[in-house]
Design an enzyme around this catalytic site. Structure first.
Site, PDB file in Angstrom:
ATOM      1  N   GLY A   1       7.664 -12.241   4.013  1.00 51.13           N
ATOM      2  CA  GLY A   1       8.643 -13.096   4.669  1.00 51.13           C
ATOM      3  C   GLY A   1       8.405 -14.553   4.336  1.00 51.13           C
TER       4      GLY A   1
ATOM      5  NE  ARG B   1      11.276  -5.464   9.705  1.00 50.46           N
ATOM      6  CZ  ARG B   1      10.942  -6.739   9.621  1.00 50.46           C
ATOM      7  NH1 ARG B   1      11.721  -7.668  10.108  1.00 50.46           N
ATOM      8  NH2 ARG B   1       9.819  -7.088   9.021  1.00 50.46           N
TER       9      ARG B   1
ATOM     10  CE1 TYR C   1      17.770 -10.594  18.155  1.00 51.50           C
ATOM     11  CE2 TYR C   1      16.387  -9.694  16.420  1.00 51.50           C
ATOM     12  CZ  TYR C   1      16.862 -10.778  17.132  1.00 51.50           C
ATOM     13  OH  TYR C   1      16.442 -12.046  16.821  1.00 51.50           O
TER      14      TYR C   1
ATOM     15  CD  GLN D   1      17.181  -6.489   9.401  1.00 50.71           C
ATOM     16  OE1 GLN D   1      17.444  -7.659   9.641  1.00 50.71           O
ATOM     17  NE2 GLN D   1      15.995  -5.956   9.649  1.00 50.71           N
TER      18      GLN D   1
END
Ligand SMILES: Cc1cc2nc3c(=O)[nH]c(=O)nc-3n(C[C@H](O)[C@H](O)[C@H](O)COP(=O)(O)O)c2cc1C
Length: 376
Positions: A316, A224, A173, A102
């Site tokens: 997760g 994502r 982000y 990622q």
């Protein structure tokens, strides 16, 4: 076998094939060395969780030093990181999963204390959260450098043996900061209209896809996305669907929709009960596989997500508490799935790096923590 749909193979556009529909969600561990090299405990953590899932996504890995958002975050910003990247990839492959790196830049979500200078973002708008400083708007040249950095990280992922990368365009982000009307107040080519706010994430996607096309083997690129933001102004599902349309035109292998709970409705409007991932599946209309995530604990939860139209399901927190979730479901031992975090000894018992384990214990409500055993 129960839940056969979870264990069907999946073939992506790039030609990448996985053994099943289960994905280890990307999870930061706060445990790498200060220079961004992966720690041995992280390798053990990844390896023990790679025996079941088809795809294993690594923690967010920063593509530029100015993008480091967490202490102990690992890095793919220079060629010096290649041995570290390779070690993680080999560990994942040894257990039979496909390895996905990622790639990430934190933008205004990087604490100044971790950076060599003031954090950078689309604009000088600070995050509405305590502990984050006012960022400096990136110059046009810095934007181009950042796009190149994502492409360079992709080339390193190829060299290190990965099967693909996931562009981290979610969770507030840098890519999301350019898309968001809250954090992007620019009036040049990189901000203003919805179309211009999409430009940076799409330019990163194009650069990463171009680098991936040079791999000479099946090499996947996923994206994502976070469908909404709570801030005002903030990203709405209507805007996201426009970005989804633009992403669906690219040679992407998947769209991974980051939500806290798969079943929850809009985070901006309590009266809107439509699941954002479901809205995205409808809009994508088969152009791109969608990966769903959010509060999967049992195989029934995972099955629901596939039945809802997702091609794969990412796990997760349950994989932190139960590293062998997939194996247990495959062997019909779902009743043995552990769904609590031990209050002590969890690092050794569950192969969790200490900084990750400490963080999980410290964040109230993040994971169910085992009741303390009564003292005799
Ligand atoms: C400890 C922890 C670290 C995480 N780090 C990342 C990350 O590096 N990149 C990312 O995209 N999401 C990250 N997430 C979000 C997860 O990938 C996932 O979307 C989220 O936890 C919801 O899924 P779950 O309910 O199965 O845990 C993190 C979540 C946790 C719990």
């Amino acid at each position: 076998m129960q839940y056969p749909a979870l264990f069907e193979e999946l073939r992506f556009l790039s030609g990448l094939q996985t053994r099943n529909r289960i994905v280890l969600a990307p999870m930061t561990t706060w445990s790498s060395h200060d220079d961004g090299r992966i720690h041995e405990d992280e390798l053990a953590y990844l390896r023990v969780r790679s025996g079941g899932p088809g795809l294993v996504m690594t923690a967010a890995c920063y593509v530029q030093r100015m993008g480091k958002a967490f202490s102990g975050q690992w890095a793919c910003d220079t060629d010096e990181t290649l041995p570290s990247l390779r070690a993680a990839c080999e560990g994942i492959h040894a257990e039979g999963a496909r390895a996905i790196l990622q790639i990430h830049h934190g933008g205004r979500m990087c604490p100044s204390s971790l950076l060599p200078g003031q954090p950078v973002s689309a604009s000088a708008e600070p995050a509405e959260r305590p502990g984050f400083d006012r960022p400096r708007p990136m110059t046009h040249d810095e934007i181009l450098e950042s796009i190149d950095a994502f492409a360079a990280a992709t080339r390193r992922a190829i060299e290190a043996g990965y099967d693909g990368v996931e562009i981290h365009g979610a969770n507030t982000y840098l890519l999301q900061q350019f898309f968001s009307p809250h954090s992007n107040r620019r009036s040049d080519d990189w901000g203003g209209s919805l179309e211009k706010r999409m430009r940076f994430p799409l330019a990163v996607t194009d650069a990463v896809c171009a680098a991936a096309a040079q791999a000479g083997r099946p090499f996947a690129v996923g994206y994502r996305i976070s469908p909404e933001e709570v801030e005002e102004p903030g990203i709405t599902i209507a805007e996201t669907l426009e970005l989804v349309d633009a992403l669906a035109e690219r040679p992407l292998d998947w769209l991974h929709v980051s939500v806290r709970s798969y079943l929850a409705g809009s985070m901006r409007d309590d009266s809107d009960r439509e699941r954002p991932t479901r809205c995205i599946i409808d809009r994508v209309a088969g152009r791109l596989p969608v990966i769903g995530v959010g509060l999967v604990y049992n195989p029934e939860d995972a099955q629901f997500i596939l039945d809802d139209g997702c091609a794969a399901v990412a796990l997760g927190r349950i994989m932190l508490m139960e590293p062998r979730w997939v194996e247990k479901v495959a062997e019909g031992r779902a009743r043995e799935i552990r769904a609590t975090l031990p209050r002590s000894g969890g690092a050794e018992q569950l192969q969790l790096p200490q900084p990750l384990y400490r963080t999980l214990l410290a964040r109230e409500g993040w994971l169910p923590v085992e009741e303390e055993e009564e003292q005799q």
